[in-house]
Design an enzyme around this catalytic site. Sequence first.
Site, PDB file in Angstrom:
ATOM      1  N   SER A   1      -9.431   2.129   2.813  1.00 51.39           N
ATOM      2  CA  SER A   1      -8.494   2.865   1.990  1.00 51.39           C
ATOM      3  C   SER A   1      -7.498   1.987   1.242  1.00 51.39           C
ATOM      4  CB  SER A   1      -7.708   3.849   2.886  1.00 51.39           C
ATOM      5  OG  SER A   1      -6.973   3.137   3.896  1.00 51.39           O
TER       6      SER A   1
ATOM      7  N   SER B   1     -10.154  -0.214   6.979  1.00 51.76           N
ATOM      8  CA  SER B   1      -9.512  -0.168   5.669  1.00 51.76           C
ATOM      9  C   SER B   1      -8.843  -1.450   5.204  1.00 51.76           C
ATOM     10  CB  SER B   1      -8.484   0.962   5.635  1.00 51.76           C
ATOM     11  OG  SER B   1      -9.119   2.207   5.793  1.00 51.76           O
TER      12      SER B   1
ATOM     13  N   LYS C   1       0.838  -1.199   0.000  1.00 52.94           N
ATOM     14  CA  LYS C   1       0.000   0.000   0.000  1.00 52.94           C
ATOM     15  C   LYS C   1       0.873   1.250   0.000  1.00 52.94           C
ATOM     16  CE  LYS C   1      -3.825   2.083   2.674  1.00 52.94           C
ATOM     17  NZ  LYS C   1      -4.711   1.888   3.840  1.00 52.94           N
TER      18      LYS C   1
END
Length: 412
Positions: free
Chosen positions: A132, A156, A62
């Site tokens: 996210s 997330s 990420k």
Amino acid sequence: MISLADQKRRIEQGALTPDAALAESLTAIDKREAEIKAFVARAKNPKAQKDGPLRGIAVGIKDIIDTADMPTEMGAPSIYKGNQPRADAPIVMQLRQAGATVVGKTTTTAFAANDPTPTLNPRNLGHTPGGSSSGSAAAVAAGMIPLAVGTQTGGSVIRPASFCGVAAIKPSYRLLPPVGVKCFSWTLDTVGLFAADVEDVAIALAAITGRSELNAPELKSPRIGVVTQDFAGPPEAGGSEALQHAARAAAKAGASVRELKMPEIVQEAWRIHIVVQQFEAHQAFAWEYRENYDIMPPLLRKRLDDSRHFTPADYDAARNVTLKARAALSDILKDVDVLLALSAPGIAPKGLDSTGDARYNQLWTLMGTPCVNVPAYVADGNLPVGVQTIADFGHDAKAIAAARFMGRALKS
């Protein structure tokens, strides 16, 4: 999807080389990335390692997590365009030391908040993959990579895993190091993993941490407490069906299943999650918010604008509630092995304007407990809904073992 467990077994048996395993992912990325848009950067000429339990395994990171060989722009190129860390975050080095190959940086909502990415849900391209950790969930679901890293401050990791129909774990708070990860809330930020199946998640977590006990076998006849989270509002389309279906499947497979009501102090903890999160966010984003206000991602900027009223006294009171709620939840988990709850209110929202609602995740993030998403139900439109097994803090192996049980029960 690419099975990490299958690749690992074939490599260990000599039926697949690490180079060939890595090539499977690189080919899949080339085939699907233009459609899914799960990556913001690709590693140049990635090579498979020859040693380590995860040799040949491709992993996506990420893009709020530092990497020395690729920029970390945190979904906010207006502020961090070309930002190049000098060192890998500890979680990245743990993966490399275990033999994994980092093949790219996956998309994140800006600063892991609300502003969406262009990433599409591989299960239905007209819907969000969640956030996210949008790119990490989508890349695994699209069969591009067998393993990806995300983070959770509200929901997330578990929520996008639910929306995309993959397995994921939000481990106990700080089982995986958050150092080198852009901070949103130091009380809440938790590094997690995505993979195709619970077995894959367990293998990866054990290899990264060096804790073989985390690759736990299936829990036999678990005692399961079902939590509907009524205090968080009613479920959406597909939500109630998924939880009911999972509870019935667990009982049929031999589990002891009963519904539990959370005590008032735990419900209050759900309500004050926002206080802890936003009070700390104002400090974590102090430079961005003060020095780059006009180019801040608009949804995050509005969240900060709307939460300036929280005082140190509010924060201290919220932390006090948190401590009491954690103790109360630990007492509840003495009478059951795990809790079973929805991973998201329902199916992934249509379009890319919203990454979904974290209201069914935020309590467990605040409690620091391990949560494992298990795909449970597929609604109309090929849209999955997951359930999560939740164990007491530090009992990650139990959460994984129960998730393995749930996975088998749901497939029966």
